[in-house]
Design a protein around this motif. Structure first.
Motif, PDB file in Angstrom:
ATOM      1  N   GLU A 100      -6.269  -5.368 -34.275  1.00 54.85           N
ATOM      2  CA  GLU A 100      -5.163  -5.028 -35.177  1.00 54.85           C
ATOM      3  C   GLU A 100      -5.684  -4.422 -36.480  1.00 54.85           C
ATOM      4  OE1 GLU A 100      -2.611  -8.429 -35.767  1.00 54.85           O
ATOM      5  OE2 GLU A 100      -2.184  -8.578 -33.607  1.00 54.85           O
ATOM      6  N   GLN A 101      -6.746  -4.991 -37.017  1.00 55.80           N
ATOM      7  CA  GLN A 101      -7.345  -4.435 -38.239  1.00 55.80           C
ATOM      8  C   GLN A 101      -7.852  -3.014 -37.986  1.00 55.80           C
ATOM      9  OE1 GLN A 101     -10.381  -7.220 -39.343  1.00 55.80           O
ATOM     10  NE2 GLN A 101      -8.921  -8.779 -40.038  1.00 55.80           N
ATOM     11  N   PHE A 102      -8.448  -2.830 -36.813  1.00 55.23           N
ATOM     12  CA  PHE A 102      -8.942  -1.502 -36.455  1.00 55.23           C
ATOM     13  C   PHE A 102      -7.792  -0.502 -36.388  1.00 55.23           C
ATOM     14  CE2 PHE A 102      -9.754   1.588 -33.035  1.00 55.23           C
ATOM     15  CZ  PHE A 102     -10.852   2.247 -33.557  1.00 55.23           C
ATOM     16  N   LEU A 103      -6.692  -0.897 -35.722  1.00 52.91           N
ATOM     17  CA  LEU A 103      -5.551   0.006 -35.595  1.00 52.91           C
ATOM     18  C   LEU A 103      -4.934   0.336 -36.952  1.00 52.91           C
ATOM     19  CD1 LEU A 103      -3.723  -1.376 -32.430  1.00 52.91           C
ATOM     20  CD2 LEU A 103      -5.134   0.675 -32.612  1.00 52.91           C
ATOM     21  N   GLU A 104      -4.853  -0.678 -37.817  1.00 55.01           N
ATOM     22  CA  GLU A 104      -4.272  -0.471 -39.145  1.00 55.01           C
ATOM     23  C   GLU A 104      -5.126   0.470 -39.998  1.00 55.01           C
ATOM     24  OE1 GLU A 104      -3.740  -4.360 -40.836  1.00 55.01           O
ATOM     25  OE2 GLU A 104      -2.126  -4.860 -39.448  1.00 55.01           O
ATOM     26  N   GLY A 105      -6.418   0.391 -39.882  1.00 51.18           N
ATOM     27  CA  GLY A 105      -7.292   1.155 -40.754  1.00 51.18           C
ATOM     28  C   GLY A 105      -7.894   2.402 -40.155  1.00 51.18           C
ATOM     29  N   GLN A 106      -7.638   2.661 -38.882  1.00 52.41           N
ATOM     30  CA  GLN A 106      -8.330   3.760 -38.209  1.00 52.41           C
ATOM     31  C   GLN A 106      -8.086   5.130 -38.852  1.00 52.41           C
ATOM     32  OE1 GLN A 106      -7.263   4.075 -34.088  1.00 52.41           O
ATOM     33  NE2 GLN A 106      -5.081   4.278 -34.502  1.00 52.41           N
ATOM     34  N   LYS A 107      -6.928   5.321 -39.432  1.00 54.98           N
ATOM     35  CA  LYS A 107      -6.637   6.627 -40.044  1.00 54.98           C
ATOM     36  C   LYS A 107      -7.398   6.817 -41.359  1.00 54.98           C
ATOM     37  CE  LYS A 107      -2.150   6.966 -37.903  1.00 54.98           C
ATOM     38  NZ  LYS A 107      -0.719   6.885 -38.063  1.00 54.98           N
ATOM     39  N   THR A 108      -7.776   5.712 -41.985  1.00 61.26           N
ATOM     40  CA  THR A 108      -8.457   5.800 -43.285  1.00 61.26           C
ATOM     41  C   THR A 108      -9.971   5.646 -43.166  1.00 61.26           C
ATOM     42  OG1 THR A 108      -8.162   3.448 -43.697  1.00 61.26           O
ATOM     43  CG2 THR A 108      -6.433   4.928 -44.502  1.00 61.26           C
ATOM     44  N   PHE A 109     -10.462   5.253 -41.984  1.00 65.05           N
ATOM     45  CA  PHE A 109     -11.908   5.054 -41.818  1.00 65.05           C
ATOM     46  C   PHE A 109     -12.650   6.385 -41.831  1.00 65.05           C
ATOM     47  CE2 PHE A 109     -11.021   1.062 -39.049  1.00 65.05           C
ATOM     48  CZ  PHE A 109     -10.977   0.258 -40.175  1.00 65.05           C
ATOM     49  N   ALA A 110     -13.807   6.350 -42.420  1.00 66.87           N
ATOM     50  CA  ALA A 110     -14.726   7.492 -42.305  1.00 66.87           C
ATOM     51  C   ALA A 110     -15.195   7.538 -40.853  1.00 66.87           C
ATOM     52  CB  ALA A 110     -15.902   7.304 -43.250  1.00 66.87           C
ATOM     53  N   PRO A 111     -15.567   8.687 -40.330  1.00 67.48           N
ATOM     54  CA  PRO A 111     -15.972   8.797 -38.923  1.00 67.48           C
ATOM     55  C   PRO A 111     -17.068   7.809 -38.513  1.00 67.48           C
ATOM     56  CG  PRO A 111     -15.734  10.974 -39.864  1.00 67.48           C
ATOM     57  CD  PRO A 111     -15.563   9.989 -40.990  1.00 67.48           C
ATOM     58  N   SER A 112     -18.045   7.560 -39.373  1.00 68.21           N
ATOM     59  CA  SER A 112     -19.121   6.623 -39.007  1.00 68.21           C
ATOM     60  C   SER A 112     -18.595   5.181 -38.960  1.00 68.21           C
ATOM     61  CB  SER A 112     -20.291   6.741 -39.979  1.00 68.21           C
ATOM     62  OG  SER A 112     -19.872   6.419 -41.290  1.00 68.21           O
ATOM     63  N   ILE A 113     -17.703   4.819 -39.852  1.00 69.82           N
ATOM     64  CA  ILE A 113     -17.112   3.470 -39.839  1.00 69.82           C
ATOM     65  C   ILE A 113     -16.213   3.315 -38.609  1.00 69.82           C
ATOM     66  CG2 ILE A 113     -15.543   1.899 -41.053  1.00 69.82           C
ATOM     67  CD1 ILE A 113     -16.602   3.065 -43.680  1.00 69.82           C
ATOM     68  N   PHE A 114     -15.447   4.353 -38.307  1.00 68.13           N
ATOM     69  CA  PHE A 114     -14.579   4.348 -37.130  1.00 68.13           C
ATOM     70  C   PHE A 114     -15.404   4.095 -35.867  1.00 68.13           C
ATOM     71  CE2 PHE A 114     -12.436   6.498 -33.610  1.00 68.13           C
ATOM     72  CZ  PHE A 114     -11.167   5.953 -33.686  1.00 68.13           C
ATOM     73  N   LYS A 115     -16.502   4.816 -35.731  1.00 71.03           N
ATOM     74  CA  LYS A 115     -17.372   4.663 -34.550  1.00 71.03           C
ATOM     75  C   LYS A 115     -17.991   3.271 -34.501  1.00 71.03           C
ATOM     76  CE  LYS A 115     -21.199   6.712 -32.093  1.00 71.03           C
ATOM     77  NZ  LYS A 115     -22.224   7.695 -32.033  1.00 71.03           N
ATOM     78  N   LYS A 116     -18.435   2.775 -35.657  1.00 69.72           N
ATOM     79  CA  LYS A 116     -19.025   1.432 -35.726  1.00 69.72           C
ATOM     80  C   LYS A 116     -18.020   0.376 -35.295  1.00 69.72           C
ATOM     81  CE  LYS A 116     -20.880  -1.869 -39.067  1.00 69.72           C
ATOM     82  NZ  LYS A 116     -19.800  -2.827 -39.042  1.00 69.72           N
ATOM     83  N   ARG A 117     -16.792   0.477 -35.770  1.00 63.65           N
ATOM     84  CA  ARG A 117     -15.754  -0.498 -35.416  1.00 63.65           C
ATOM     85  C   ARG A 117     -15.418  -0.431 -33.922  1.00 63.65           C
ATOM     86  NH1 ARG A 117     -12.389  -2.343 -40.005  1.00 63.65           N
ATOM     87  NH2 ARG A 117     -13.920  -2.628 -41.652  1.00 63.65           N
ATOM     88  N   GLN A 118     -15.385   0.773 -33.376  1.00 61.58           N
ATOM     89  CA  GLN A 118     -15.150   0.925 -31.935  1.00 61.58           C
ATOM     90  C   GLN A 118     -16.248   0.225 -31.137  1.00 61.58           C
ATOM     91  OE1 GLN A 118     -14.831   5.219 -31.307  1.00 61.58           O
ATOM     92  NE2 GLN A 118     -12.768   4.907 -30.510  1.00 61.58           N
ATOM     93  N   GLU A 119     -17.488   0.420 -31.554  1.00 61.43           N
ATOM     94  CA  GLU A 119     -18.620  -0.211 -30.875  1.00 61.43           C
ATOM     95  C   GLU A 119     -18.547  -1.728 -30.990  1.00 61.43           C
ATOM     96  OE1 GLU A 119     -22.022   1.668 -32.659  1.00 61.43           O
ATOM     97  OE2 GLU A 119     -21.744   3.528 -31.516  1.00 61.43           O
ATOM     98  N   GLU A 120     -18.159  -2.225 -32.149  1.00 57.49           N
ATOM     99  CA  GLU A 120     -18.003  -3.672 -32.338  1.00 57.49           C
ATOM    100  C   GLU A 120     -16.951  -4.231 -31.379  1.00 57.49           C
ATOM    101  OE1 GLU A 120     -17.001  -4.363 -36.434  1.00 57.49           O
ATOM    102  OE2 GLU A 120     -19.059  -4.102 -37.120  1.00 57.49           O
ATOM    103  N   LEU A 121     -15.826  -3.528 -31.271  1.00 57.67           N
ATOM    104  CA  LEU A 121     -14.768  -3.975 -30.354  1.00 57.67           C
ATOM    105  C   LEU A 121     -15.244  -3.949 -28.909  1.00 57.67           C
ATOM    106  CD1 LEU A 121     -11.616  -2.300 -31.958  1.00 57.67           C
ATOM    107  CD2 LEU A 121     -12.158  -4.742 -31.876  1.00 57.67           C
ATOM    108  N   GLN A 122     -15.979  -2.898 -28.558  1.00 60.33           N
ATOM    109  CA  GLN A 122     -16.498  -2.799 -27.195  1.00 60.33           C
ATOM    110  C   GLN A 122     -17.461  -3.950 -26.896  1.00 60.33           C
ATOM    111  OE1 GLN A 122     -15.457  -0.727 -24.800  1.00 60.33           O
ATOM    112  NE2 GLN A 122     -16.795  -1.804 -23.387  1.00 60.33           N
ATOM    113  N   LEU A 123     -18.354  -4.248 -27.836  1.00 62.28           N
ATOM    114  CA  LEU A 123     -19.281  -5.374 -27.652  1.00 62.28           C
ATOM    115  C   LEU A 123     -18.532  -6.698 -27.551  1.00 62.28           C
ATOM    116  CD1 LEU A 123     -22.202  -4.409 -30.081  1.00 62.28           C
ATOM    117  CD2 LEU A 123     -22.251  -4.479 -27.570  1.00 62.28           C
ATOM    118  N   LEU A 124     -17.485  -6.837 -28.343  1.00 65.26           N
ATOM    119  CA  LEU A 124     -16.682  -8.059 -28.303  1.00 65.26           C
ATOM    120  C   LEU A 124     -15.988  -8.209 -26.951  1.00 65.26           C
ATOM    121  CD1 LEU A 124     -16.169 -10.382 -30.208  1.00 65.26           C
ATOM    122  CD2 LEU A 124     -14.191  -9.155 -31.101  1.00 65.26           C
TER     123      LEU A 124
END
Length: 168
Positions: A68-92
């Motif tokens: 939910e945090q990822f979805l809420e912030g995805q439009k404001t994330f810098a591309p590197s932060i967006f990718k990092k968060r995606q990877e974190e979710l995938q690992l989770l």
């Protein structure tokens, strides 16, 4: 006369052998679930399952919050932060799947260990009744494994086994 006695003996032998070949039958599931030890083992297993299910729910909730945090912030994330968060979710997700698989394995192992003494006790009771009643075999009638049993040759030993199990 001797021929008649011999013929009578030959005719009666199979009947006498059949009369001595008595067997017993019972419902394994009925006896098993009536055992106090079974009830205790089932309660113990439910506690174990409850602990694993609580942990599974906790990690699912954690994932859902992060998603939910990822979805809420995805439009404001810098591309590197967006990718990092995606990877974190995938690992989770991968970690949660591994945990669920391991939890299922652990629960199955716990079930074997918890119920092993109960099955052993029931097996001992079945053998004891078989010896007491001098039966050639005792059949389990569950799951329609033995759809027909002649009451002339066999006896229902379900209650006898239950009685043996009740005695210390």
């Amino acid at each position: 006369m001797k021929k008649n006695i011999l013929l009578l003996t030959l005719v009666c032998l199979p009947m006498m052998a059949a009369a001595q070949s008595r067997f017993g039958y019972f419902s394994y599931q009925e006896v098993l679930t009536s055992m106090e030890e079974y009830q205790q083992a089932a309660a113990s297993l439910e506690k174990i399952k409850g602990k694993y299910n609580a942990e599974i729910k906790r990690v699912e909730d954690e994932f859902n919050n992060k998603y939910e945090q990822f979805l809420e912030g995805q439009k404001t994330f810098a591309p590197s932060i967006f990718k990092k968060r995606q990877e974190e979710l995938q690992l989770l997700i991968e970690s949660n799947l591994k945990f669920k698989t391991e939890a299922q394995r652990q629960i199955a192992q716990a079930e074997k260990e918890v119920f092993a003494p109960v099955h052993q006790q029931l097996g001992d009771a079945v053998r004891k009744v078989g010896k007491q009643k001098q039966l050639k075999a005792i059949f389990n009638t569950d799951n329609n494994a033995v759809p027909y049993l002649s009451e002339d040759l066999g006896i229902d030993v379900t209650n006898m086994i239950k009685e043996v199990l009740l005695k210390p």
